[in-house]
Write a protein that holds these residues in place. Sequence first.
Motif, mmCIF file in Angstrom:
data_model
loop_
_atom_site.group_PDB
_atom_site.id
_atom_site.type_symbol
_atom_site.label_atom_id
_atom_site.label_comp_id
_atom_site.label_asym_id
_atom_site.label_seq_id
_atom_site.Cartn_x
_atom_site.Cartn_y
_atom_site.Cartn_z
ATOM 1 N N VAL A 235 0.848 -1.322 0.019
ATOM 2 C CA VAL A 235 0.054 0.305 0.028
ATOM 3 C C VAL A 235 0.868 1.350 0.059
ATOM 4 O O VAL A 235 1.769 1.537 1.025
ATOM 5 C CB VAL A 235 -0.867 0.073 1.466
ATOM 6 C CG1 VAL A 235 -1.739 1.321 1.118
ATOM 7 C CG2 VAL A 235 -1.844 -1.304 1.082
ATOM 8 N N LYS A 236 0.885 2.018 -0.986
ATOM 9 C CA LYS A 236 1.759 3.549 -1.121
ATOM 10 C C LYS A 236 3.142 2.940 -1.433
ATOM 11 O O LYS A 236 3.818 3.701 -1.235
ATOM 12 C CB LYS A 236 1.582 4.143 -0.147
ATOM 13 C CG LYS A 236 0.100 4.625 0.159
ATOM 14 C CD LYS A 236 -0.041 5.734 1.233
ATOM 15 C CE LYS A 236 -1.353 6.011 1.330
ATOM 16 N NZ LYS A 236 -1.561 7.138 2.649
ATOM 17 N N GLY A 237 3.472 1.608 -1.606
ATOM 18 C CA GLY A 237 4.836 1.378 -2.087
ATOM 19 C C GLY A 237 5.124 0.718 -3.210
ATOM 20 O O GLY A 237 4.184 0.789 -4.014
ATOM 21 N N TRP A 238 6.568 0.538 -3.492
ATOM 22 C CA TRP A 238 6.865 -0.021 -4.763
ATOM 23 C C TRP A 238 7.458 -1.361 -4.466
ATOM 24 O O TRP A 238 8.047 -1.606 -3.551
ATOM 25 C CB TRP A 238 8.004 0.605 -5.197
ATOM 26 C CG TRP A 238 8.368 0.383 -6.644
ATOM 27 C CD1 TRP A 238 8.006 0.612 -7.921
ATOM 28 C CD2 TRP A 238 9.716 -0.610 -6.887
ATOM 29 N NE1 TRP A 238 8.656 -0.026 -8.881
ATOM 30 C CE2 TRP A 238 9.691 -0.699 -8.275
ATOM 31 C CE3 TRP A 238 10.399 -1.086 -6.029
ATOM 32 C CZ2 TRP A 238 10.711 -1.409 -8.853
ATOM 33 C CZ3 TRP A 238 11.467 -2.116 -6.621
ATOM 34 C CH2 TRP A 238 11.606 -2.248 -8.063
ATOM 35 N N GLU B 266 3.311 -2.950 9.240
ATOM 36 C CA GLU B 266 2.952 -1.655 9.756
ATOM 37 C C GLU B 266 3.224 -0.560 8.717
ATOM 38 O O GLU B 266 4.140 -0.672 7.993
ATOM 39 C CB GLU B 266 3.439 -1.633 11.175
ATOM 40 C CG GLU B 266 2.886 -2.538 12.155
ATOM 41 C CD GLU B 266 3.686 -2.275 13.527
ATOM 42 O OE1 GLU B 266 3.148 -3.112 14.463
ATOM 43 O OE2 GLU B 266 4.670 -1.680 13.652
ATOM 44 N N VAL B 267 2.540 0.472 9.164
ATOM 45 C CA VAL B 267 2.806 1.805 8.404
ATOM 46 C C VAL B 267 4.405 2.245 8.717
ATOM 47 O O VAL B 267 4.615 2.661 9.987
ATOM 48 C CB VAL B 267 1.986 2.834 8.505
ATOM 49 C CG1 VAL B 267 2.231 4.320 8.128
ATOM 50 C CG2 VAL B 267 0.418 2.512 8.226
ATOM 51 N N SER C 18 2.606 0.685 3.826
ATOM 52 C CA SER C 18 2.429 -0.515 4.398
ATOM 53 C C SER C 18 2.298 -1.796 3.669
ATOM 54 O O SER C 18 2.168 -1.620 2.411
ATOM 55 C CB SER C 18 1.290 -0.264 5.372
ATOM 56 O OG SER C 18 0.210 -0.313 4.822
ATOM 57 N N ASN C 19 2.067 -2.953 4.054
ATOM 58 C CA ASN C 19 1.642 -4.149 3.588
ATOM 59 C C ASN C 19 0.225 -4.686 4.167
ATOM 60 O O ASN C 19 0.384 -4.761 5.256
ATOM 61 C CB ASN C 19 2.674 -5.166 3.478
ATOM 62 C CG ASN C 19 3.761 -4.671 2.554
ATOM 63 O OD1 ASN C 19 4.728 -4.024 2.632
ATOM 64 N ND2 ASN C 19 3.794 -5.477 1.435
ATOM 65 N N LYS C 20 -0.497 -4.932 3.438
ATOM 66 C CA LYS C 20 -1.855 -5.637 4.164
ATOM 67 C C LYS C 20 -1.675 -7.031 4.426
ATOM 68 O O LYS C 20 -0.571 -7.780 4.091
ATOM 69 C CB LYS C 20 -2.956 -5.681 2.860
ATOM 70 C CG LYS C 20 -3.348 -4.242 2.294
ATOM 71 C CD LYS C 20 -4.649 -4.679 1.316
ATOM 72 C CE LYS C 20 -3.923 -4.600 -0.119
ATOM 73 N NZ LYS C 20 -4.902 -4.631 -1.172
ATOM 74 N N ILE C 21 -2.449 -7.307 5.142
ATOM 75 C CA ILE C 21 -2.184 -8.803 6.067
ATOM 76 C C ILE C 21 -2.530 -9.938 4.630
ATOM 77 O O ILE C 21 -3.229 -9.877 4.250
ATOM 78 C CB ILE C 21 -3.013 -9.021 7.186
ATOM 79 C CG1 ILE C 21 -2.309 -10.268 7.875
ATOM 80 C CG2 ILE C 21 -4.276 -9.074 6.836
ATOM 81 C CD1 ILE C 21 -2.856 -10.135 9.528
#
Length: 199
Positions: free
Chosen positions: A46-49, A176-177, A101-104
């Motif tokens: 999420v919002k990352g590459w 986590e964020v 972050s990364n979703k579960i």
Amino acid sequence: MIPQSIFPSVVWSTLFDDRESLNIKLLEQARAMQASNPAGVANTNVKGWQSPGILQTLTEFEVINRRILQVCQSIGDSQNFSRDVIYQHQAWINISPPGASNKIHYHANCHFSGVYYISLKAPECGSIFFRDPRVASRMLSYPADKPTQFTTDEMSMRPEEGRMYVFPGWLEHGVEVNQSDQDRVSISFNVLAARGPAR
């Protein structure tokens, strides 16, 4: 009273002695991959590459690829995996800027999953966390004032540059964020221990 753990969910950890020099090279290679493919791929980030899962095919990542397999083979040996298994893996880069972050999620069809940390600012960069896979089958929550490994629904592992965490692929996890002021850069991987040809 003697407690005895049964059916444990294990997370293995190792910290490389040469992490400083190793990470300088890996960070340079990670940035080059991001520059060559700015869009990356969308999975749980999420919002990352995230890079495509092709690091195992690239000679510039040969050192970390070899270590991923060595660590997982050592774990397999400690768990009495058959001597004829062949360890295969897929690996990719994660670059998580502030706010990412990364979703579960979990990784199907692999024996081990893991993460290796290249660059970060701890502890604000966000920890990897694991969800108890038995939560859905619990009849009641525990009336504990303070969580323990027995009563908690989630456990976190703090990131550290040069540290690798390995865990069962079926173990649900997320990240986590990133609340720091710099990117969190890591390599994630999945490993399959497949039986080799009959001898």
